[in-house]
Design a protein around this motif. Structure first.
Motif, short mmCIF file in Angstrom:
data_model
loop_
_atom_site.label_atom_id
_atom_site.label_comp_id
_atom_site.label_asym_id
_atom_site.label_seq_id
_atom_site.Cartn_x
_atom_site.Cartn_y
_atom_site.Cartn_z
N SER A 326 0.86 -1.18 0.00
CA SER A 326 0.00 0.00 0.00
C SER A 326 0.90 1.24 0.00
CB SER A 326 -0.90 0.00 1.23
OG SER A 326 -1.58 1.22 1.32
N PRO A 327 0.95 2.00 -1.08
CA PRO A 327 0.30 1.74 -2.37
C PRO A 327 0.83 0.45 -3.00
CG PRO A 327 1.86 3.57 -2.56
CD PRO A 327 1.77 3.22 -1.11
N ARG A 328 -0.02 -0.12 -3.84
CA ARG A 328 0.27 -1.43 -4.38
C ARG A 328 1.34 -1.35 -5.46
NH1 ARG A 328 -3.48 -5.85 -5.70
NH2 ARG A 328 -2.16 -7.46 -6.61
#
Lengths: 558, 429
Positions: A326-328
């Motif tokens: 996260s963020p991916r």
């Protein structure tokens, strides 16, 4: 020669048994000296109402090398915000989870830290790591070379090579990479992942080499002991982050068989699989084991809620967690038959059951362990949280009511059930001084750091007493590095280049033939370029002092 | 291609220049020697066209290091004074080219801080698709020794993997007696001659964008109405391989190449769910990898960033050299080309300061240009460069001393001059 006196501070110097006594500290030529009370100092600082400690030492912080730089590149969002420069001495450098090296040096020094150690230097990436550390101003630095996943080492183990030859190889590796110690990451597991093995327990065979993590750990620990390396084998154990991994952690301690070992970011390795979520705290089991094993030291790897990024050599576990990013986004690499790297951005959330429990486990470890000399304060920067959260962590450990406030915000199932609720202990300044200075210095074999005795390096942090320990530890009144004032109330006063700590080991140079033949056959770099000489280290490390430590082996016996 | 050098690092022991590391592409080969012959430098142990060409640009030792201001020959100090004066007058300089080593780049970042300069490399356009993919999705890479020891399948997308990096396929050829057979497949490109092992070419219908998109879909196991049979076979082979490496060359990607680098990443991530795979990027030449690494670690942000007293600003699109020069968004160009006669500084009406290879002198004799000859790491200076994979950093050692200053030395001298000027200004009542 100019002299400095810090007058009237309360001194916490656990290495010398000093617990809050009011006394003066003298400095001359970068060292701590005994100044006669009537001797006039060139500079005198009134530090009454202040706490005086040695400069902080972070023995596990990912501050330099390939994966850290990849993390920077992949997270421009972490570097967009421009902090106003406090001083013309600061050059533009940004970031919180993985700051630029300049920012890293500035922020550590502004917090009263004067040394930091990169725990995961790949031999193949050693020059780069030294370069980044050389560009991390003010702090002294050093690194542990990652061993235990190189194909050559595993091949030697697999073919039953004489232990003495392996010990020589370890000695050579430390010397060639200019390391301060050795770290093993997921013993054998990084290599196993290259052979598409997805899990490796302590007594499970590497699918190709047919050796076990137990064998890897024991061999390396024995080699370091016989080489006389001061820092115990730095161990990132098997199965990081996996529910129930307490079993592998306890087995790894057993694998040491009484030899010195430092289990790092132990919080990530202290999970049971009880309860409705099959994920539970195994702190009690861990502490019981560590208390009974005086050969073992730990650092915690406390998690801090908020955004960070995890950067690790443990490709097997990082790839398994890539989807949790996260963020991916995900960076991973298989590197030079040597090791690997995996980078996963991560946001720890209070309302996540797992994250809340991780937070509680970390604090429980700090508070339940009876011997602060074997516990070092870390967040495994940036993996558990950025190093800039240390003052917050210190307050959590020193202030029960503050801790309870935080606890109340956690996922309700965790808040209602964890042992942490019942633990009333508040760490003292003396204990904090051990965990952040004296113990790491001792564990690294830095005789003249982490303490304020006469003759020690004058690395000193002066904090103004404040009941809010977070505020107190965030902005020291004065910070001295080698007797030079480098920060005053959070503002930089000088930006010297730090020195590099490294070991000079003894080994039979006959091992070089084996390494050369292996390099010729399998690697992509000439053997002649595998070694970093002292002159080259000096240019990599930006001309900082070379703080070599000669170690003498105890060959042939424990 | 020389088949005898395929399976082992060429022997290079026992004579002069044995520690030579080649600076002329980002593979940084350190297994060949260079011999000095009649004032020229000759490569021994390889016929690499990049190295041969690079060495040929260093003829007889120059008689004296030289510098020019507006085409007039001046002393090195006078050139530094002129350069410092023009830098000091600039409000928005661009530091371009950036073909230099670690020490040079470290010093250029410091200098840029003094003037709030924008940093971009001559090959910045080839970096950006890779960088933006990294920023948006990530990267999964392999390195030379891993390919050599593991890769049973190498898939080169849109590149012959040889023309611009002649030693690449030789250096990652399997070791003698390896337990696997190597197959190399070229998608949308021709195979170079003389390659060992099984070699195939796949000429997909449509362009490279379609090819990688279809390949990705096939690897994911999606059923496609009109799948290309050759790509179908390739996808199957990639899924069946034990360690597949996907090679691409950023310098050959068409416009919007980010779509291809993203597709390559998706393919590699997808393969890794079941088997093992990695990507290898044939890029980073002319010190690009080095300039980007150093800028990133010192500042926290990669190239195409502005660094200065007001902090940092990164913009992969806005801060492209060509665009900045075309739009007149900068008012001075400091160009660095120390690794050979290329990259040449772009022609512009703006004031230029060029730290360059001696062969650039003729191009830099115009009014408005300060030209300072600098040494080349690996030829007449020591230094360090980053390899294409971004992991390995190698030392470069001087073969001879031409008395030329290094980029680091010049940038440091400029920094000192600017600092002195600033102090003088501050002292004025």
């Amino acid at each position: 020669m100019s002299t400095i006196r810090l007058k009237g501070g309360r001194v916490y110097d656990p290495a010398n048994g000093v617990d809050g006594e009011t006394r003066d500290i003298g400095m001359r030529d970068g060292r701590i000296v005994a100044l006669h009370p009537r001797e006039e100092a060139d500079h005198e600082y009134d530090v009454s109402g202040c706490v005086v400690m040695a400069g902080g030492i972070d023995l596990h912080t990912h501050i330099g090398g390939g994966k850290v730089n990849l993390a920077r590149m992949m997270l421009p969002e972490d570097h967009r915000a421009n902090r106003a420069r406090d001083s013309l001495l600061e050059l533009a450098s940004n970031g919180c989870c993985t700051p630029g090296t300049l920012e890293t040096g500035y922020r550590y020094a502004q917090m009263g830290y004067t040394a930091a150690f990169e725990p995961a230097m790949l031999a193949a990436n050693a020059r780069h790591a030294h370069m980044e550390m050389g560009d991390t101003p003010i702090l002294d630095h050093g690194a542990y070379v990652m061993l235990g996943n190189e194909e050559l080492f595993l091949e030697m183990l697999a073919r039953g090579e004489d232990f003495e030859r392996i010990r020589d190889y370890v000695g050579w590796s430390i010397d060639a990479s200019k390391a301060m110690g050795v770290k093993v990451v997921n013993p054998g597991g990084i290599s196993a992942f290259k052979f598409n093995q997805r899990k490796l327990d302590v007594d499970e065979n590497h699918v190709h080499w047919q050796v076990t993590p137990r064998h890897v750990v024991h061999t390396l620990a024995r080699a370091l002991t016989e080489l006389g390396v001061p820092h115990p084998l730095h161990i990132h154990a098997s199965n990081l982050g996996v529910a129930g991994n307490i079993e592998s952690t306890l087995a790894t301690i057993d694998a040491l068989d009484g030899l010195p070992g430092h289990l790092t970011h132990i919080q990530f390795h202290s999970y049971g699989k009880e309860g409705p979520k099959k994920f539970s705290s195994a702190t009690r089991q861990l502490i019981e084991k560590v208390k009974a094993a005086p050969n073992v030291s730990i650092d915690v790897g406390q998690i801090i809620f908020g955004q960070t990024v995890t950067a690790s050599g443990d490709t097997m576990r990082q790839f398994a967690n890539a989807d949790l990013g996260s963020p991916r986004k995900y960076v991973g690499g298989d590197i030079e038959c040597d090791a690997g790297c995996g980078v996963v951005p991560f946001r720890y959330r209070e309302q996540s059951y797992v994250n809340a429990l991780q937070w509680a486990i970390g604090l429980e470890i700090f508070l339940l362990m009876d011997d602060p000399w074997r516990v070092v304060l870390t967040t495994d920067h940036p993996n558990g949280g950025p190093f800039t959260s240390y003052p917050h962590l210190i307050r959590l450990l020193m202030d029960k009511s503050f801790r309870d406030e935080q606890l109340a915000r956690l996922h309700p199932d965790v808040a209602a059930s964890v042992d942490l609720r019942e633990i009333g202990r508040e760490l003292s300044l003396y204990e904090i001084a051990i965990m952040t200075r004296a113990a790491p210095a001792r564990l690294l074999g830095l005789a003249d750091r982490g303490q304020l005795g006469v003759g020690a390096a004058a690395d000193i942090a002066v904090y103004r007493e404040d009941a809010d320990r977070e505020a107190m530890f965030a902005t020291p009144e004065y910070v001295f590095k080698d007797g030079r004032l480098v920060a005053r109330q959070g503002r930089l006063e000088a930006v010297p280049v730090g020195g590099t700590h490294f070991l000079e080991t003894e080994f039979d140079p006959g091992i070089e033939k084996t390494i050369e033949q292996y390099a010729q056959r399998h690697l992509s770099v000439s053997y002649r370029n595998a070694k970093i000489g002292n002159d080259e280290l000096c240019s990599c490390a930006n001309g900082g002092a070379l703080l070599a430590c000669k170690v003498h082996g105890r060959r042939g016996g424990k | 291609m020389n088949a005898t050098t395929q399976t082992q690092n060429p022997d290079s022991s026992g004579s002069s220049g044995q520690d030579w590391t080649c600076p002329f592409c980002s593979l940084l080969c350190d297994g060949f020697r260079v011999e000095s012959q009649q004032g020229g430098l000759k490569l021994v142990g390889s016929d690499c066209s990049k190295a041969v060409q690079g060495l040929a640009s260093f003829g007889p030792v120059p008689s004296a290091p030289s510098a020019t201001v507006d085409g007039r020959e001046v002393s090195p100090d006078a050139a530094l004074d002129a350069a410092a004066e023009r830098l000091a007058a600039s409000r928005m300089p661009l530091f371009g080219g950036l073909a230099t080593d670690v020490a040079g780049m470290r010093q250029l970042v410091r200098l840029a801080n003094q003037r709030g300069a924008i940093l971009d490399h001559a090959r910045g356009d080839t970096l950006m698709p890779v960088l933006r993919t990294l920023q948006d999705r990530g990267q999964m890479f392999s390195t030379l020794a891993e390919i050599r020891n593991r890769a049973d399948l190498v898939v080169c997308i849109g590149t012959d993997a040889a023309s611009n990096f002649p030693e690449f396929l030789r250096r990652c050829a399997p070791v003698e007696g390896a337990a696997f057979a190597r197959r190399t497949v070229f998608v949308g490109a021709s195979a170079p001659a003389g390659l060992q092992g099984e070699v195939d070419e796949v000429a997909p219908h449509g362009d490279l964008f379609d090819a990688v998109a279809m390949l990705g879909a096939l690897i994911d196991g999606r059923r496609l109405p009109a799948a290309d049979a050759a790509l179908e076979g390739l996808a199957q082979a990639m899924r069946a391989s034990t360690y597949c490496v996907v090679v691409f060359e950023p310098g050959r990607l068409p416009a919007q190449g980010t779509l291809i680098t993203e597709a390559v990443l998706r393919i590699v991530m997808s393969l890794n769910r079941k088997t093992r795979a990695g990507a290898f990027m044939l890029g980073g030449a002319d010190g690009l990898q080095t300039a980007n690494a150093v800028t990133t670690w010192m500042s926290g942000l990669p190239l195409r960033s502005r660094v200065g007293p007001l902090g940092l600003d990164h913009d992969p699109v806005q801060y492209a050299s060509e665009r900045l020069l075309q739009e007149g968004a900068v008012d001075l160009l400091l160009w660095v080309a120390s690794l050979g006669p290329k990259p040449e500084p772009p022609a512009t009406a703006l004031p230029r300061i060029v730290l360059g290879h001696p062969a650039l002198a003729a191009d830099c004799a115009a009014a408005g240009t300060v030209f300072i000859q600098v040494a080349t790491p690996g030829i007449n200076a020591d230094g360090h460069l980053f390899r294409a994979d971004g992991v390995v950093t190698l030392p470069l050692r001087a073969l001879r001393d031409d008395g030329l200053p290094t980029v680091a030395g010049v940038a440091k001298a400029l920094e000192v001059r600017l600092a002195v000027r600033r102090l003088a200004t501050e002292d004025r009542p």
